[in-house]
Design an enzyme around this catalytic site. Structure first.
Site, mmCIF file in Angstrom:
data_model
loop_
_atom_site.group_PDB
_atom_site.id
_atom_site.type_symbol
_atom_site.label_atom_id
_atom_site.label_comp_id
_atom_site.label_asym_id
_atom_site.label_seq_id
_atom_site.Cartn_x
_atom_site.Cartn_y
_atom_site.Cartn_z
ATOM 1 C CD GLU A 77 10.385 4.159 16.663
ATOM 2 O OE1 GLU A 77 9.146 4.391 17.477
ATOM 3 O OE2 GLU A 77 10.492 3.863 15.679
ATOM 4 C CG HIS A 87 6.922 6.001 14.632
ATOM 5 N ND1 HIS A 87 7.270 4.683 15.073
ATOM 6 C CD2 HIS A 87 5.931 5.745 13.628
ATOM 7 C CE1 HIS A 87 6.594 3.777 14.351
ATOM 8 N NE2 HIS A 87 5.758 4.452 13.680
ATOM 9 C CB ILE A 88 5.410 12.321 12.737
ATOM 10 C CG1 ILE A 88 6.777 12.263 11.585
ATOM 11 C CG2 ILE A 88 5.652 12.502 14.269
ATOM 12 C CD1 ILE A 88 6.848 13.850 11.326
ATOM 13 N NE ARG A 120 -2.293 -1.355 3.497
ATOM 14 C CZ ARG A 120 -2.186 -2.312 4.260
ATOM 15 N NH1 ARG A 120 -3.395 -3.029 3.675
ATOM 16 N NH2 ARG A 120 -1.585 -3.109 5.095
ATOM 17 C CB ALA A 168 0.177 7.157 11.122
HETATM 18 P P1 NAD Z 1 1.660 -3.593 3.179
HETATM 19 O O1 NAD Z 1 1.311 -4.860 3.923
HETATM 20 O O2 NAD Z 1 0.422 -2.988 2.194
HETATM 21 O O3 NAD Z 1 2.834 -3.747 2.345
HETATM 22 C C1 NAD Z 1 4.032 -4.323 2.638
HETATM 23 C C2 NAD Z 1 4.842 -4.974 1.507
HETATM 24 O O4 NAD Z 1 5.708 -5.658 1.962
HETATM 25 C C3 NAD Z 1 4.013 -5.990 0.944
HETATM 26 O O5 NAD Z 1 3.709 -5.702 -0.616
HETATM 27 C C4 NAD Z 1 4.576 -7.546 1.194
HETATM 28 O O6 NAD Z 1 4.452 -8.423 0.023
HETATM 29 C C5 NAD Z 1 6.072 -6.900 1.065
HETATM 30 N N1 NAD Z 1 6.880 -7.653 1.970
HETATM 31 C C6 NAD Z 1 6.768 -8.449 2.947
HETATM 32 N N2 NAD Z 1 7.620 -9.276 3.339
HETATM 33 C C7 NAD Z 1 8.789 -8.877 2.446
HETATM 34 C C8 NAD Z 1 9.941 -9.195 2.254
HETATM 35 N N3 NAD Z 1 10.493 -10.098 3.071
HETATM 36 N N4 NAD Z 1 10.770 -8.785 1.310
HETATM 37 C C9 NAD Z 1 10.080 -7.765 0.379
HETATM 38 N N5 NAD Z 1 8.893 -7.377 0.487
HETATM 39 C C10 NAD Z 1 8.034 -7.841 1.553
HETATM 40 O O7 NAD Z 1 1.997 -2.770 4.460
HETATM 41 P P2 NAD Z 1 2.138 -1.153 4.359
HETATM 42 O O8 NAD Z 1 0.589 -0.578 4.845
HETATM 43 O O9 NAD Z 1 2.627 -0.600 2.974
HETATM 44 O O10 NAD Z 1 3.025 -0.788 5.287
HETATM 45 C C11 NAD Z 1 4.401 -0.906 5.161
HETATM 46 C C12 NAD Z 1 5.307 -0.776 6.498
HETATM 47 O O11 NAD Z 1 4.958 0.726 6.891
HETATM 48 C C13 NAD Z 1 5.152 -1.489 7.728
HETATM 49 O O12 NAD Z 1 6.420 -1.799 8.101
HETATM 50 C C14 NAD Z 1 4.323 -0.533 8.565
HETATM 51 O O13 NAD Z 1 4.544 -0.946 9.854
HETATM 52 C C15 NAD Z 1 4.750 0.918 8.143
HETATM 53 N N6 NAD Z 1 4.177 1.986 8.651
HETATM 54 C C16 NAD Z 1 5.010 2.971 9.424
HETATM 55 C C17 NAD Z 1 4.147 3.883 9.811
HETATM 56 C C18 NAD Z 1 4.849 5.380 10.518
HETATM 57 O O14 NAD Z 1 4.290 5.838 11.021
HETATM 58 N N7 NAD Z 1 6.045 5.548 10.077
HETATM 59 C C19 NAD Z 1 2.665 4.078 9.605
HETATM 60 C C20 NAD Z 1 2.064 2.969 8.950
HETATM 61 C C21 NAD Z 1 2.768 1.956 8.589
#
Ligand code: NAD
Length: 307
Positions: free
Chosen positions: A262, A281-282, A150, A284
């Site tokens: 963190e 960590h902002i 996503r 979201a």
């Molecule tokens: P998502 O599940 O839509 O996408 C993750 C992608 O990573 C998927 O396409 C999956 O197939 C792929 N993946 C999984 N394991 C893998 C591997 N070993 N090698 C390569 N690809 C792999 O998730 P998302 O909603 O896009 O979120 C992604 C990241 O963002 C997560 O780590 C989530 O924790 C983080 N996140 C951070 C914040 C923030 O505040 N900074 C907020 C929301 C999410």
């Protein structure tokens, strides 16, 4: 009547939806475990964010509880296994923050490539660092997206159509073909992506396979003119290796929103580099993401009880 305990601040629109559904809504912000244990005895649904904690002792007392909703993504504060054992459904809002995290990742890229944070710091010290602030454009550069889910695809959309970057990606699953075609995105093996990209942006979950995915060897493979952006999870990057890479000039810089520890401790080595941009960590943390999260879980609760 369905009784919902809202145990964390959620958007007005979500509260309105619950009330319009005819539910009794009780609001208690971040109750302690003891308080929650008492409150939970008599509720059908519970809404939380990253707080409060919902441990086994709360679940054991919550005899009527049928659904726990996390207005956001991570479920670390909920004992999900115990909830499921007790027949309680656990839902979240995984898509709500995607756009916000993607925009932050782009912001970190721009801040690094144009030295925005550095220039701002110097301006405050009364220094006019015009000569030191010659940067790079993003247009035409290769963006390497690791984790094309996503958020990764949202970053790619902004980068492709807003900035004219070329998209290469790595993922363990095959993303939707139509989207890959529209973005003109090309798949690469991980190590090929790492040596080809001008900007690497990480969007994988933190699991066993992605722990320290970016290690010393991979940092050495990066172009010396490339930057690394991490808005996924701190553990995806080996911090010690990154510090070494920055000290020895293996890469141009790094933009980080997430850390292995963190909050990032005061005086941490990462805070000492001019070519590093740090945010707490902002990803979201926008009004829009929080509104979407609240509304999404309110809809999920209403769907659940109308089945
Ligand atoms: P998502 O599940 O839509 O996408 C993750 C992608 O990573 C998927 O396409 C999956 O197939 C792929 N993946 C999984 N394991 C893998 C591997 N070993 N090698 C390569 N690809 C792999 O998730 P998302 O909603 O896009 O979120 C992604 C990241 O963002 C997560 O780590 C989530 O924790 C983080 N996140 C951070 C914040 C923030 O505040 N900074 C907020 C929301 C999410």
């Amino acid at each position: 009547m369905v009784k919902v305990l809202v145990a964390a601040p959620i958007h007005q629109e979500a509260l309105k939806l619950l009330k319009e559904a005819g539910y009794e809504v009780i609001y208690k912000e971040y109750p302690s475990v003891n308080e929650l244990r008492d409150l939970a005895k008599d509720i059908d649904a519970l809404i939380v964010r990253s707080k409060p904690k919902v441990p086994k002792e709360v679940i054991d007392e919550a005899k009527k509880l049928r659904i726990i909703a996390r207005a956001g993504v991570g479920l670390d504060n909920i004992d999900v296994d115990e909830a499921r054992k007790a027949g309680i459904t656990v839902v979240n809002a995984p898509a709500a923050p995607s756009r916000s995290v993607a925009e932050l990742a782009i912001g970190l890229m721009l801040a690094l490539m144009r030295k925005i944070a550095y220039a701002d710091r110097k301006m405050r010290d009364g220094e006019w660092v015009k000569k030191e602030c010659v940067g790079y454009e993003l247009r035409g550069k290769a963006l390497g997206v690791i984790g094309f889910g996503r958020i990764g695809r949202e970053v790619a959309r902004i980068a492709r159509f807003g900035l004219g970057m070329k998209i290469i990606y790595y993922d363990v699953y095959r993303p939707p073909e139509e989207e890959v075609r529209i973005l003109g995105a090309e798949y690469r093996q991980l190590d090929d992506l790492i040596s080809e990209a001008d900007v690497i942006t990480l969007h994988v979950p933190l699991v066993k396979e992605t722990y320290h995915l970016i290690n010393e060897d991979r940092l050495k493979r990066m172009k010396r003119t490339a930057i690394l952006i991490n808005t996924s999870r701190g553990g995806v990057v080996d911090t010690e290796a990154l510090i070494k890479a920055l000290k020895e000039g293996w890469i141009l810089g790094a933009g980080l929103d997430v850390y292995e520890e963190e909050p990032l401790p005061k005086g941490h080595p990462l805070t000492r580099f001019d070519n590093v941009v740090l945010t707490p960590h902002i990803g979201a943390s926008t009004n829009e993401a929080q509104a979407r999260a609240g509304v999404e879980v309110a809809h999920k609760i209403i769907d659940f009880f109308s089945r």
